[in-house]
Write an enzyme that holds these catalytic residues in place. Structure first.
Site, PDB file in Angstrom:
ATOM      1  N   ASP A  37      -7.196  22.304  22.420  1.00  0.00           N
ATOM      2  CA  ASP A  37      -7.893  21.367  21.540  1.00  0.00           C
ATOM      3  C   ASP A  37      -9.375  21.730  21.452  1.00  0.00           C
ATOM      4  OD1 ASP A  37      -8.738  18.579  20.426  1.00  0.00           O
ATOM      5  OD2 ASP A  37      -6.564  18.407  20.637  1.00  0.00           O
ATOM      6  N   ASP A  67     -13.725   9.908  35.452  1.00  0.00           N
ATOM      7  CA  ASP A  67     -12.313   9.663  35.741  1.00  0.00           C
ATOM      8  C   ASP A  67     -11.588  10.896  36.273  1.00  0.00           C
ATOM      9  OD1 ASP A  67     -12.568   7.057  34.992  1.00  0.00           O
ATOM     10  OD2 ASP A  67     -11.443   7.219  33.117  1.00  0.00           O
ATOM     11  N   HIS A 103     -12.293  14.849  20.718  1.00  0.00           N
ATOM     12  CA  HIS A 103     -10.859  14.869  20.442  1.00  0.00           C
ATOM     13  C   HIS A 103     -10.057  15.443  21.608  1.00  0.00           C
ATOM     14  CE1 HIS A 103      -7.144  16.183  18.288  1.00  0.00           C
ATOM     15  NE2 HIS A 103      -7.386  15.156  17.498  1.00  0.00           N
ATOM     16  N   ASN A 144      -1.416  14.330   9.504  1.00  0.00           N
ATOM     17  CA  ASN A 144      -1.886  13.003   9.088  1.00  0.00           C
ATOM     18  C   ASN A 144      -2.056  12.865   7.575  1.00  0.00           C
ATOM     19  OD1 ASN A 144      -2.139  12.642  11.834  1.00  0.00           O
ATOM     20  ND2 ASN A 144      -4.359  12.489  11.850  1.00  0.00           N
ATOM     21  N   ALA A 157       3.491  22.935  13.408  1.00  0.00           N
ATOM     22  CA  ALA A 157       4.560  22.046  13.883  1.00  0.00           C
ATOM     23  C   ALA A 157       5.830  22.178  13.058  1.00  0.00           C
ATOM     24  CB  ALA A 157       4.079  20.595  13.865  1.00  0.00           C
ATOM     25  N   SER A 161      -2.242  13.266  16.360  1.00  0.00           N
ATOM     26  CA  SER A 161      -2.906  13.887  17.507  1.00  0.00           C
ATOM     27  C   SER A 161      -2.783  13.039  18.762  1.00  0.00           C
ATOM     28  CB  SER A 161      -4.392  14.102  17.212  1.00  0.00           C
ATOM     29  OG  SER A 161      -4.624  15.273  16.497  1.00  0.00           O
TER      30      SER A 161
END
Length: 392
Positions: free
Chosen positions: A137, A146, A169, A267, A282, A342
């Site tokens: 990405d 985190d 992203h 999208n 994809a 995504s």
């Protein structure tokens, strides 16, 4: 030569070499077109293709080359013969798949995000421990609190940019797939929270990249033994556009090495008015394609679908108003809610890691177990494939 339709191209070309004929293919490219390409066998982390006429991704058997029209014609003629050069394609421009977020319907996210609850990850005993998962990405924000106790292996394939994620992203996608269950603030948001994270930067800080960067990331993930490769990126295609034979063969070779590639469907739909086809890459048969649903388990209005015989949705995941880690504080800590196929893709990738841990499944077996996990939603399979992915 297979030419993309309805997409931007970079001016470079992808050359698929016959399996187990990579060395012969390199010799043949030089013989017929005078192209001398370097190899990742000699430069395993090379991101700069300018050092030679091109780069051969050794494990995938794919070269990306700079070529004149005459050289392309010679390569294409060679591909029509029975030699080691199989296919020549124009290289595409790809981008991150995300849109502006929308508030979710009322749901208790006090402990876990609605996405984790929807796929059943919060009830699953598997954690992803011992499984390597790659997210290709915009990179990853290594300074995020985190992940202070996590080992995150990173590599940038974007010239002039470190792996640090100035876009956000990639950090969001890593979070959904592999983030913590007990973060510094807010609900737990990581599906496979103990998986080994590999973050490859194949999209720039502006959210754009190219086929060669993706292929470099895939090869890197395979060479590092990643069982799952998550790609929330792609390029729109028109109905009837052939899928990339180069990416299809790369995906089958990855599966043979035990790596499953999972990619966002795209999208571009504007439901209920129009449904756009599954995007590149994809739409390749051997890449598992992911659509998006919302908190009500309805298909997201932007989610691409199966519109013809090329490309299909295999599964869906939570993709609307998804909460995850972010690259900077936008007023709510280093977290953000966004939407897109995504966001659905890393949920599916995370579940794949859980299945890989529980059953020891890899490659085609992992594909089969993952697809069989889908929960039927009462929606057309052209929109949701096998349904909403479920943790084992």
């Amino acid at each position: 030569m297979s030419q993309p339709t309805g997409t931007e191209t970079t001016g470079r070309y992808l050359v698929l070499l016959e399996d187990r004929s990579v060395a012969a293919g390199a010799v043949e490219m030089n013989r017929v077109a005078g192209i001398s390409a370097a190899s990742t066998a000699d430069h395993p982390t090379a991101a700069d293709l300018a050092a030679a006429d091109g780069m051969i991704f050794q494990d995938l058997g794919v070269a990306v080359v700079d070529a004149t029209p005459e050289q392309v014609a010679r390569l294409s003629r060679a591909a029509e013969s029975s030699g080691p050069i199989s296919v020549v394609e124009a290289e595409r421009v790809v981008q991150a798949y995300t849109t502006t977020g929308e508030p979710a319907a009322a749901v208790d996210e006090g402990v876990f995000t609605w996405g984790l609850q929807a796929v059943g990850a919060n009830l699953c005993a598997a954690t992803g421990r011992g499984v390597r998962l790659a997210v290709l990405d915009t990179g990853f924000t290594t300074a995020h609190a985190d992940y202070a106790s996590r080992t995150v292996v990173t590599q940038s394939f974007i010239k002039g940019e470190t792996v640090d994620d100035a876009h956000g992203h990639g950090t969001h996608c890593v979070g959904s797939a592999a983030g913590p269950r007990k973060p510094a603030a807010g609900p737990g948001y990581g599906v496979a929270h103990e998986v080994e994270i590999y973050a490859g930067k194949v999209l720039s800080n502006a959210g754009f990249g190219s086929d060669s960067g993706i292929l470099a990331g895939i090869e890197w993930a395979i060479s590092n033994g990643c069982a799952v490769i998550s790609m929330s990126l792609g390029a729109a295609v028109r109905p009837g556009t052939p899928y990339s034979q180069v990416f299809e063969q790369a995906a089958t070779r990855a599966l043979a090495r035990g790596a499953l590639i999972i990619a966002a469907a795209g999208n571009e739909s504007r439901r209920p008015g129009s449904v756009n086809p599954v995007g590149h890459p994809a739409n390749c048969p051997s890449i598992l394609s992911v659509g998006a649903v919302d908190v009500d388990r309805a298909i997201a209005p932007f989610s691409c679908g199966t519109v013809d015989t090329i490309g299909q949705v295999d599964l869906v995941g939570p993709g609307v108003d998804v909460y995850s880690s972010w690259n900077k504080d936008d007023g709510a800590g280093m977290y953000k809610r966004i939407q897109g196929t995504s966001m659905a893709t890393p949920h599916v990738a995370g579940v794949a890691a859980l299945i890989a841990e529980r059953y020891g499944a890899r490659g085609w077996e992992l594909w089969a177990r993952l697809v069989q996990s889908g929960r039927r939603l009462g929606l057309p399979s052209t929109d949701v494939g096998g349904g909403l992915v479920q943790a084992p």
